[in-house]
Design an enzyme around this catalytic site. Structure first.
Site, PDB file in Angstrom:
ATOM      1  N   LYS A 147       8.976   1.378   2.596  1.00 12.14           N
ATOM      2  CA  LYS A 147      10.497   1.863   3.476  1.00 12.14           C
ATOM      3  C   LYS A 147      10.952   0.562   4.002  1.00 12.14           C
ATOM      4  O   LYS A 147      12.044  -0.037   4.357  1.00 12.14           O
ATOM      5  CB  LYS A 147      10.544   2.349   4.526  1.00 12.14           C
ATOM      6  N   ARG A 183      -1.430  -5.540   1.196  1.00 11.28           N
ATOM      7  CA  ARG A 183       0.011  -5.674   1.828  1.00 11.28           C
ATOM      8  C   ARG A 183      -0.565  -7.347   2.701  1.00 11.28           C
ATOM      9  O   ARG A 183      -0.900  -6.995   3.713  1.00 11.28           O
ATOM     10  CB  ARG A 183       0.339  -4.944   2.529  1.00 11.28           C
ATOM     11  N   ARG A 192      -2.819   7.264   9.392  1.00 14.98           N
ATOM     12  CA  ARG A 192      -1.867   6.546   9.381  1.00 14.98           C
ATOM     13  C   ARG A 192      -0.760   8.190   8.113  1.00 14.98           C
ATOM     14  O   ARG A 192      -0.260   9.118   8.369  1.00 14.98           O
ATOM     15  CB  ARG A 192      -1.056   5.629   9.102  1.00 14.98           C
ATOM     16  N   ARG A 231      10.979   9.992  13.058  1.00 15.06           N
ATOM     17  CA  ARG A 231       9.746   9.706  12.245  1.00 15.06           C
ATOM     18  C   ARG A 231       8.820  11.110  12.852  1.00 15.06           C
ATOM     19  O   ARG A 231       7.156  11.856  12.858  1.00 15.06           O
ATOM     20  CB  ARG A 231       8.313   9.020  12.728  1.00 15.06           C
ATOM     21  N   ARG A 268      -2.110  -6.504   8.679  1.00 16.03           N
ATOM     22  CA  ARG A 268      -1.544  -5.563   9.832  1.00 16.03           C
ATOM     23  C   ARG A 268      -3.198  -5.468  10.711  1.00 16.03           C
ATOM     24  O   ARG A 268      -3.806  -4.567   9.453  1.00 16.03           O
ATOM     25  CB  ARG A 268      -0.415  -4.946   9.466  1.00 16.03           C
TER      26      ARG A 268
HETATM   27  P1  AP5 Z   1       6.329  -1.501   2.709  1.00 13.84           P
HETATM   28  O1  AP5 Z   1       7.784  -2.388   2.231  1.00 13.84           O
HETATM   29  O2  AP5 Z   1       5.751  -2.653   3.653  1.00 13.84           O
HETATM   30  O3  AP5 Z   1       6.037   0.138   3.401  1.00 13.84           O
HETATM   31  P2  AP5 Z   1       6.002   0.652   4.078  1.00 13.84           P
HETATM   32  O4  AP5 Z   1       6.815   2.350   3.715  1.00 13.84           O
HETATM   33  O5  AP5 Z   1       7.234   0.489   5.302  1.00 13.84           O
HETATM   34  O6  AP5 Z   1       5.095   1.161   5.487  1.00 13.84           O
HETATM   35  P3  AP5 Z   1       4.237   0.651   6.487  1.00 13.84           P
HETATM   36  O7  AP5 Z   1       3.079   0.372   7.007  1.00 13.84           O
HETATM   37  O8  AP5 Z   1       5.248  -0.394   7.257  1.00 13.84           O
HETATM   38  O9  AP5 Z   1       4.830   1.679   7.502  1.00 13.84           O
HETATM   39  P4  AP5 Z   1       4.447   2.657   8.365  1.00 13.84           P
HETATM   40  O10 AP5 Z   1       5.267   3.541   8.911  1.00 13.84           O
HETATM   41  O11 AP5 Z   1       3.298   2.696   8.288  1.00 13.84           O
HETATM   42  O12 AP5 Z   1       4.369   1.406   9.774  1.00 13.84           O
HETATM   43  P5  AP5 Z   1       5.375   1.245  10.907  1.00 13.84           P
HETATM   44  O13 AP5 Z   1       5.242  -0.657  10.941  1.00 13.84           O
HETATM   45  O14 AP5 Z   1       6.929   1.610  10.650  1.00 13.84           O
HETATM   46  O15 AP5 Z   1       4.943  -1.927   1.442  1.00 13.84           O
HETATM   47  C1  AP5 Z   1       4.034  -1.749   1.043  1.00 13.84           C
HETATM   48  C2  AP5 Z   1       2.957  -2.336   1.139  1.00 13.84           C
HETATM   49  O16 AP5 Z   1       3.111  -2.217  -0.345  1.00 13.84           O
HETATM   50  C3  AP5 Z   1       3.675  -3.733   0.351  1.00 13.84           C
HETATM   51  O17 AP5 Z   1       2.917  -5.197   0.760  1.00 13.84           O
HETATM   52  C4  AP5 Z   1       5.021  -4.563  -0.255  1.00 13.84           C
HETATM   53  O18 AP5 Z   1       5.626  -5.426  -1.462  1.00 13.84           O
HETATM   54  C5  AP5 Z   1       4.375  -2.776  -1.672  1.00 13.84           C
HETATM   55  N1  AP5 Z   1       5.112  -2.490  -2.506  1.00 13.84           N
HETATM   56  C6  AP5 Z   1       6.845  -1.736  -1.650  1.00 13.84           C
HETATM   57  N2  AP5 Z   1       7.312  -1.407  -2.950  1.00 13.84           N
HETATM   58  C7  AP5 Z   1       6.418  -1.043  -4.142  1.00 13.84           C
HETATM   59  C8  AP5 Z   1       6.214  -1.009  -5.016  1.00 13.84           C
HETATM   60  N3  AP5 Z   1       7.678  -0.156  -5.782  1.00 13.84           N
HETATM   61  N4  AP5 Z   1       5.338  -1.656  -6.010  1.00 13.84           N
HETATM   62  C9  AP5 Z   1       4.410  -1.878  -5.584  1.00 13.84           C
HETATM   63  N5  AP5 Z   1       4.142  -2.188  -4.176  1.00 13.84           N
HETATM   64  C10 AP5 Z   1       4.894  -1.703  -3.435  1.00 13.84           C
HETATM   65  O19 AP5 Z   1       4.450   2.049  12.338  1.00 13.84           O
HETATM   66  C11 AP5 Z   1       3.471   1.379  12.261  1.00 13.84           C
HETATM   67  C12 AP5 Z   1       3.130   2.023  13.577  1.00 13.84           C
HETATM   68  O20 AP5 Z   1       4.210   1.809  14.708  1.00 13.84           O
HETATM   69  C13 AP5 Z   1       3.157   3.227  13.372  1.00 13.84           C
HETATM   70  O21 AP5 Z   1       1.410   4.161  13.044  1.00 13.84           O
HETATM   71  C14 AP5 Z   1       3.074   4.148  14.705  1.00 13.84           C
HETATM   72  O22 AP5 Z   1       2.120   3.927  15.655  1.00 13.84           O
HETATM   73  C15 AP5 Z   1       4.271   3.323  15.124  1.00 13.84           C
HETATM   74  N6  AP5 Z   1       5.626   3.875  14.559  1.00 13.84           N
HETATM   75  C16 AP5 Z   1       6.041   3.256  14.008  1.00 13.84           C
HETATM   76  N7  AP5 Z   1       7.859   3.446  14.871  1.00 13.84           N
HETATM   77  C17 AP5 Z   1       7.219   4.813  15.384  1.00 13.84           C
HETATM   78  C18 AP5 Z   1       8.646   5.818  15.600  1.00 13.84           C
HETATM   79  N8  AP5 Z   1       9.522   6.486  15.357  1.00 13.84           N
HETATM   80  N9  AP5 Z   1       7.551   6.664  16.419  1.00 13.84           N
HETATM   81  C19 AP5 Z   1       6.176   6.660  16.983  1.00 13.84           C
HETATM   82  N10 AP5 Z   1       5.929   6.007  16.876  1.00 13.84           N
HETATM   83  C20 AP5 Z   1       5.853   4.556  15.565  1.00 13.84           C
HETATM   84 MG    MG Z   2       7.369  -0.880   7.388  1.00 16.03          MG
END
Ligand code: AP5
Ligand code: MG
Ligand code: ZN
Length: 214
Positions: free
Chosen positions: A13, A127, A171, A88, A160
């Site tokens: 994402k 990552r 997660r 979410r 992270r």
């Molecule tokens: P990346 O682009 O970083 O993936 P992502 O979908 O952004 O993954 P996140 O881990 O950031 O998602 P998340 O939803 O768990 O975390 P968030 O920060 O939102 O890609 C991942 C890896 O793969 C990278 O190394 C990249 O280079 C590689 N990659 C990407 N595309 C690729 C491809 N096509 N092929 C190969 N490799 C690839 O949330 C973290 C925490 O915050 C949550 O767990 C929760 O506790 C809290 N939180 C955040 N938002 C909310 C909300 N709205 N409500 C409640 N809690 C929340």
């Molecule tokens: Mg992300």
């Protein structure tokens, strides 16, 4: 253009949202990045959010919704925005719809970046994130030019805290329980689009541009 990125943790994402923001000149709003910046700066919000994030649980809707509603009302969001990691939960989606309705607007696209669980765990271990500017890398698929140093700002890149395998599993199960229902929610609104997130990143972006238009 107002866009939501849906998808499991690690689906890509953030990777895609950054490219969308650059191409369409709209802000990239990642709740995860906002929470991590607050943790880094030691704010009250950061302290509260960290206890949930480290366990792989969601931060409560009360702490999340107001933050996003404030952000999307800022000036730079006039021409749209790309939301990454929000909504979410169904209540978050309803809060967003209600806030937009007040200003006679609706979301345009919800893009689901579809990646099966098997692919996710491998991706997360590789990552590396820059906690200073939010840039994201992968040791195999998207390495930094200098090992361990952010290409954008030169800060150190790190694994992270929530990318340990056990937390990733947690997660993923939280995603299936609380976030996946949003796929049907946006399907019912007629704005859901799916892309195959297992393709190489550039191909995923090409598919997204085909949906959003040049
Ligand atoms: P990346 O682009 O970083 O993936 P992502 O979908 O952004 O993954 P996140 O881990 O950031 O998602 P998340 O939803 O768990 O975390 P968030 O920060 O939102 O890609 C991942 C890896 O793969 C990278 O190394 C990249 O280079 C590689 N990659 C990407 N595309 C690729 C491809 N096509 N092929 C190969 N490799 C690839 O949330 C973290 C925490 O915050 C949550 O767990 C929760 O506790 C809290 N939180 C955040 N938002 C909310 C909300 N709205 N409500 C409640 N809690 C929340
Ligand atoms: Mg992300
Ligand atoms: Zn950086």
């Amino acid at each position: 253009m107002k866009i939501i990125m849906l998808g499991a943790p690690g689906a890509g994402k953030g990777t895609q949202a950054k490219q969308i923001a650059a191409k369409y000149q709209i802000p990239h709003i990642s709740t995860g990045d906002i929470f991590r910046a607050n943790i880094k700066n030691g704010t009250e919000l950061g302290k509260k959010a960290k206890t949930y994030m480290d366990q792989g649980a969601l931060v409560p809707d009360e702490l999340t919704c107001d933050l996003v509603m404030d952000r999307i009302q800022q000036d730079d969001c006039k021409n749209g925005f790309v939301l990454d990691g929000f909504p979410r939960t169904i209540p978050q989606a309803q809060a967003l719809d209600a806030a937009l309705k007040k200003i006679s607007q609706t979301m345009d696209f919800a893009i689901d970046v579809d990646v099966p669980d098997e692919n996710i765990v491998n991706r997360m271990g590789g990552r590396r994130a820059c906690l200073n500017c939010g840039a994201t890398y992968h040791i195999e698929f998207n390495p930094t030019k200098t090992e361990g140093k952010c290409d954008v700002c030169g800060n150190e890149t790190v694994l992270r805290d929530d990318d340990k395998p056990e937390t990733v599993q947690k997660r993923l199960s939280v995603y299936h329980e609380q976030t996946q229902p949003l796929i049907d929610y946006y399907k019912n609104q007629g704005i859901l689009k799916s892309v195959d997130g297992t393709k190489p990143m550039d191909d995923v972006f090409t598919d997204i541009v085909a949906i959003l238009g040049e």
